[in-house]
Design an enzyme around this catalytic site. Structure first.
Site, short mmCIF file in Angstrom:
data_model
loop_
_atom_site.label_atom_id
_atom_site.label_comp_id
_atom_site.label_asym_id
_atom_site.label_seq_id
_atom_site.Cartn_x
_atom_site.Cartn_y
_atom_site.Cartn_z
N GLU A 198 0.82 -1.22 0.00
CA GLU A 198 0.00 0.00 0.00
C GLU A 198 0.85 1.27 0.00
O GLU A 198 0.55 2.23 -0.72
CB GLU A 198 -0.91 0.01 1.23
CG GLU A 198 -1.79 1.24 1.30
CD GLU A 198 -2.55 1.33 2.62
OE1 GLU A 198 -3.48 2.13 2.69
OE2 GLU A 198 -2.20 0.60 3.56
N ASP A 199 1.93 1.29 0.78
CA ASP A 199 2.64 2.54 1.03
C ASP A 199 4.03 2.64 0.40
O ASP A 199 4.70 3.65 0.57
CB ASP A 199 2.78 2.76 2.55
CG ASP A 199 1.43 2.96 3.22
OD1 ASP A 199 0.50 3.43 2.54
OD2 ASP A 199 1.30 2.64 4.41
#
Length: 722
Positions: A76-77
């Site tokens: 996700e990051d």
């Protein structure tokens, strides 16, 4: 941030055979991917995944879960991809990381409909591998522990989400320690004054009475030693939120609340649990109605324990939980005990529930819910439920939430029995259906052929399963009524163009309108979700009447508006072309058009700046303006059909029809007829008043509340713009 060697040591403490290289590789990869990222507190971001992994080591979880925690934010990051994680760590871990990522992206605190859909996705993710939700719960726990770094409004949002969703989910999974900590951390954000007040009361109480916990545990150890029982005794004060909730439920102040201390006795074997119970009850007086045996009747998440409440020192009530070491492990880890390790091997715990079976049992209760709101209610009812155990006349055990009624019991046995329920007996005595069932009672359901669920049962039922079945039955009964009404409307509309509404014609119309079948067409006609004109036009577009000459466009129907202004017809007076009109401006909503004699206009007498001089465009308008007619008809066979036919003959479409009052000889209906103008209305009402079966006829108009709120949502075809 915890160094990698310390993290590996935490895992090795319960799993000496751990794959140290795998954990070290995941640690290094995660730290590299999160390099340069920081949390709001200023700490390196990677400290968060490491802390999540450390939390999971407290539950003795397997290597795959620990590695997933270290990597759970990489997809996700960071620039890391699913394929890269698959290549480095294998498909199993990649799927777990992807599952956590998808859960993270769910906005569970959004609107009700969205929230219900997210719950569906959450349960789907859980059903694939429950370790996904274990990582997510640990992730939420660490975020709540460090929530002070977030903006105040974000703190409240996350705390409410934690209290509503994650804390009860942890409890439902049997991880009671995590539920309590999540609740207390959320409570600290949502109601800090109440929490601080309870903590101050505890400090004061300890100053007045000394260490109550140490004294009571000492007394229990002494009694157990005298009875020759080798058992461990643990005591603690209950969490502030748990105490506050009891104060709210019972309406009592702190000083009157008695059971604020809890004690656990860990016995050597199952039979010793009952011997411990005997020792405690002989020494201290038990409190009636506060005994539960979850050893003989375990919870669905595998929880086993004996609960009893006794009067301790100075008359203070204390709760005692008695269980074995294996039961205690399941009570602490819940469903997660399935993945626990001991001495390098998967822990063999005969009480640990199979996660696949548990999630399947939980999910099947919700999968039949079609309505978002119903689904959400069913999930929350199940998540927050506190079970009671009752019996069928044959002695079979039925688990129900506390507060359940015979209606819930009947539907828990079988939907057919619930639908046909007409009465119930509890312990042999006839009782009302709204009676609350208590632990240990025997319930017998009385049924009758031809009985159908009643709408009032929704207020009586407490379980999601019962409410779902009742709503479904009510919808089916409504559907039958709508189909009958729709058939009458279709017959009238088709006869208007010289055709018959045969089953074949309706099936063809259904295909053209992308509906399942002819019955769905009729049901939508009867419930005013579909216009008869639309059905006729789908089959016979060449037979649909078109006005002579070009009709006035809807967006040019009113003259006097400024460029770009839109208008809505007021629902209170329903003005028609040919009638004198005036407009009232609304900020951001355009102009609402009223008839000049509308009583609602008196609300705007002191706001002349909002009045707009308007008039209808001259020319022929399309029949698109609904007007509500209040008609009282003779209650004779065929009357409604003839009236619908008559309205159709006047080239007016019925867009809605509601029965307002029924009597043996007359009934009253509200008919929404779509008209061209005031002259069209006069022609229609004249024709209706000439009918012998029409006892009364008025044009229905209302008065807006004072002061009026924002104008109501326009009907189909009403909202127009320039």
């Amino acid at each position: 941030m915890i160094p990698v060697d310390d993290l590996i040591a935490l895992v090795r403490a319960y799993n000496p055979q751990t794959n140290e290289a795998l954990i070290r590789a995941a640690y290094d990869f995660g730290r590299e991917m999160h390099e340069g990222q920081f949390r709001r507190s200023g700490e390196a971001y990677f400290s968060h995944p490491v802390s999540v992994a450390a939390i999971l080591t407290q539950q003795n979880l397997d290597d795959a879960t620990i590695v997933t925690a270290l990597l759970h934010d990489t997809i996700e990051d960071t620039k890391a991809s699913y394929n890269e994680i698959t290549t480095r760590f294998g498909a199993d871990i990649a799927d777990l990381v992807d599952g956590v990522t998808k859960l993270t992206n769910l906005q569970l605190s959004s609107t009700e409909t969205k929230q219900a859909e997210n719950f569906r996705k959450l349960f789907m993710a859980m059903s694939k591998d429950l370790r996904v939700i274990l990582v997510k719960l640990a992730d939420r726990l660490h975020n709540m522990r460090t929530i002070k770094a977030m903006r105040p409004e974000k703190q409240v949002q996350k705390a409410r989400e934690t209290m509503d969703i994650y804390a009860p989910l942890a409890g439902r999974m049997g991880m009671q320690w995590m539920r309590e900590e999540l609740e207390d951390l959320a409570f600290k954000v949502l109601n800090p004054e109440a929490r601080n007040s309870i903590i101050r009361r505890f400090v004061t109480l300890r100053g007045e009475t000394g260490d109550v916990i140490e004294r009571i545990t000492g007394d229990m150890r002494k009694e157990l030693d005298a009875a020759g029982l080798n058992a461990q005794v643990l005591g603690r004060a209950k969490k502030p939120y748990s105490i506050w909730r009891k104060m709210e439920e019972k309406g009592q102040g702190f000083s009157r609340l008695s059971d604020i201390y809890g004690f656990r006795v860990i016995a050597g074997a199952e039979d010793e649990c009952y011997r411990v119970l005997g020792v405690i009850h002989r020494r201290w007086r038990s409190v009636p109605g506060r005994f539960k045996d979850y050893i003989s009747q375990p919870k669905s998440n595998g929880y086993r324990s004996i609960h009893t409440t006794v009067s301790g020192r100075d008359g203070k009530r204390v709760e005692v939980q008695i269980r074995t070491r294996e039961m205690h492990e399941v009570a602490e880890a819940g469903v997660a005990a399935h993945w626990s390790y001991r001495d390098g091997e998967p822990a063999e715990n005969r009480f640990a529930v199979d996660p696949a079976r548990w999630i399947a049992t939980l999910s099947e209760q919700f999968q039949s819910e079609e309505d978002h709101e119903d689904f959400l209610e069913a999930v929350k009812l199940e998540m927050y439920a506190d079970k009671v155990f009752c019996f069928t006349p044959k002695g079979d055990v039925v688990k129900l939430p506390r507060g359940a009624t015979p209606i819930d019991f009947a539907f828990a046995i079988h939907t057919r029995i619930g639908s046909a329920c007409v009465g119930a007996k509890v312990d042999g005595m006839r009782v009302p259906l709204w009676t609350r069932i208590k632990n240990g009672q025997s319930v017998e359901i009385i049924t009758a052929e031809g009985q159908d669920p009643q709408a009032t049962w929704l207020d009586i039922a407490t379980t999601g399963k019962a409410k779902t079945a009742i709503r479904r039955a009510l919808r089916e009964m409504d559907r039958e009524r709508f189909i009958r009404l729709g058939r009458e409307l279709a017959r009238s509309g088709f006869e208007h163009v010289g055709k018959k509404a045969t089953d074949k014609a309706l099936e063809t119309a259904a295909r053209k309108l992308s509906l399942p079948d002819g019955d769905e067409v009729l049901a939508r006609l009867g419930s005013a979700q579909l216009r008869v004109a639309s059905v006729v036009e789908a089959l016979y577009p060449e037979l649909v009447d078109t006005p002579e000459g070009e009709a006035v466009r809807r967006d040019r129907a009113v003259i006097g508006l400024e460029q770009g202004q839109s208008f809505n017809r007021a629902t209170c007076c329903q003005p028609l072309p040919g009638e004198r009109i005036v407009g009232i401006t609304w900020r951001g909503r355009g102009v609402v058009v009223h008839a000049i004699d509308c009583a609602s206009l008196s609300h705007f007498d002191d706001q002349p700046e909002r009045w707009v001089d308007l008039h209808w465009h001259s020319g022929r308008h399309a029949a698109i303006y609904p007007v509500t007619l209040d008609i009282t008809l003779a209650n004779d066979p065929g009357v409604l059909g003839r009236i619908c036919t008559l309205i159709g003959e006047q080239k007016a479409n019925i867009s809605d029809l509601n029965f307002m009052d029924r009597k043996p000889d007359f009934y009253r209906i509200w008919v929404d007829a779509e008209l061209r103008d005031a002259e069209h209305l006069h022609t229609l009402t004249s024709a209706l008043e000439a009918e012998a079966d029409v006892a009364a006829l008025t044009r229905r108009r209302t008065i807006e509340e004072s002061p009026p709120g924002a104008p109501g949502a326009p009907r189909e075809g009403e909202a127009v713009g320039l």
